[in-house]
Design an enzyme around this catalytic site. Sequence first.
Site, mmCIF file in Angstrom:
data_model
loop_
_atom_site.group_PDB
_atom_site.id
_atom_site.type_symbol
_atom_site.label_atom_id
_atom_site.label_comp_id
_atom_site.label_asym_id
_atom_site.label_seq_id
_atom_site.Cartn_x
_atom_site.Cartn_y
_atom_site.Cartn_z
ATOM 1 C CG HIS A 37 44.374 34.366 37.136
ATOM 2 N ND1 HIS A 37 43.388 35.255 36.810
ATOM 3 C CD2 HIS A 37 43.987 33.795 38.300
ATOM 4 C CE1 HIS A 37 42.439 35.226 37.733
ATOM 5 N NE2 HIS A 37 42.769 34.356 38.654
ATOM 6 C CD GLN A 61 37.150 29.408 46.816
ATOM 7 O OE1 GLN A 61 37.721 28.350 46.584
ATOM 8 N NE2 GLN A 61 37.739 30.577 46.559
ATOM 9 C CD GLN A 147 52.812 39.756 48.743
ATOM 10 O OE1 GLN A 147 53.889 39.716 48.128
ATOM 11 N NE2 GLN A 147 52.398 40.840 49.392
HETATM 12 P P1 AMP Z 1 41.437 33.206 41.830
HETATM 13 O O1 AMP Z 1 41.096 32.847 40.420
HETATM 14 O O2 AMP Z 1 40.973 34.560 42.228
HETATM 15 O O3 AMP Z 1 41.073 32.112 42.798
HETATM 16 O O4 AMP Z 1 43.020 33.297 41.887
HETATM 17 C C1 AMP Z 1 43.832 32.205 41.494
HETATM 18 C C2 AMP Z 1 45.254 32.485 41.902
HETATM 19 O O5 AMP Z 1 45.708 33.682 41.275
HETATM 20 C C3 AMP Z 1 45.384 32.700 43.420
HETATM 21 O O6 AMP Z 1 46.571 32.063 43.870
HETATM 22 C C4 AMP Z 1 45.484 34.192 43.530
HETATM 23 O O7 AMP Z 1 46.195 34.625 44.668
HETATM 24 C C5 AMP Z 1 46.241 34.535 42.254
HETATM 25 N N1 AMP Z 1 46.012 35.941 41.910
HETATM 26 C C6 AMP Z 1 44.816 36.590 41.864
HETATM 27 N N2 AMP Z 1 44.994 37.893 41.588
HETATM 28 C C7 AMP Z 1 46.336 38.072 41.454
HETATM 29 C C8 AMP Z 1 47.159 39.197 41.177
HETATM 30 N N3 AMP Z 1 46.647 40.411 40.982
HETATM 31 N N4 AMP Z 1 48.494 39.015 41.114
HETATM 32 C C9 AMP Z 1 49.037 37.782 41.330
HETATM 33 N N5 AMP Z 1 48.321 36.678 41.596
HETATM 34 C C10 AMP Z 1 46.988 36.814 41.661
#
Ligand code: AMP
Length: 284
Positions: A37, A61, A147
């Site tokens: 993040h 979701q 990604q």
């Molecule tokens: P989430 O909190 O899981 O909904 O993720 C929020 C954003 O962070 C989304 O755009 C995810 O794709 C991105 N994200 C989650 N894990 C990673 C990671 N390991 N590397 C890069 N971006 C991430």
Amino acid sequence: MNVVESLSEMHTIAVHLRTEGKSIGFVPTMGFLHPGHVSLVEKARKENDIVIVSIFVNPPQFGPQEDFEAYPRDMERDRTLLESFTDYLFCPGTFHMYRPDEKIGFHIDDLNKVLCGFFRPGHFEGVLRVLAKFFHLVVPHRVYLGQKDFQQTVVVRRMVEDLFFDLTMIVCPTMRESDGLAMSSRNVYLSLEQRKKAPCLYGALRLGLYFLLKEEKNSQVIIRHMRDFLERKGIDRIDYLDLRRARDLGEVKRVESDPVVLAGAIWLGSTRLIDNLLFDPYEA
Ligand code: AMP
């Protein structure tokens, strides 16, 4: 850093900033932040005058059997982490984001029939629902997505194009632990033993990439190698291992000129892990 809970306040602030000529970078998250993040927020910081990060665990979701209640949360830690490089932390309440009598939703066609769309019915409709609301409220110039959730980036891109959202989507590379495991808020669920096994998903994708680099063209052969690898590692629950056209997740029988994505989802106990790698034949 200003913490904003009210929808109308967030919108008023964002519109005001835009009229002042400020560029807005927006990073939507569900919190329990990790360096993945943070990499998105850092990129947004470099490219925009104003950075807005949202933390919102979005009920639509999550499927009825999924981990909405158990999803890890730590607002205090997240706030501290974001403090020095975020202008606005937007954390609305569920009741404000969703009126009980909402009647409008999203329909996603073929993009939803494969990969996570197939295994998590309703998931991407829920993602689009919340992001469409956020995009209207935050009116960002740029939105930063990882990604890591590759199918999400494809689906969101289609929504942005189809519904004429005036913003640029920026997809940032997957951040990994030193053993290759893609960082995820859900990794905290893993037991010690599961954590040791977890990097094998990345291992399987790397094996797929190895065959692509060796100019293996038959997607079924590549998928078979990846599946055998996971089975040898003792993974007994695989939602999918697949090779798809990166642009639109279309079926690929033979890898020729189109960039492709190798994608997988496995279960370790009650934790579902996803990961992917991109391959562009022209860059190989
Ligand atoms: P989430 O909190 O899981 O909904 O993720 C929020 C954003 O962070 C989304 O755009 C995810 O794709 C991105 N994200 C989650 N894990 C990673 C990671 N390991 N590397 C890069 N971006 C991430």
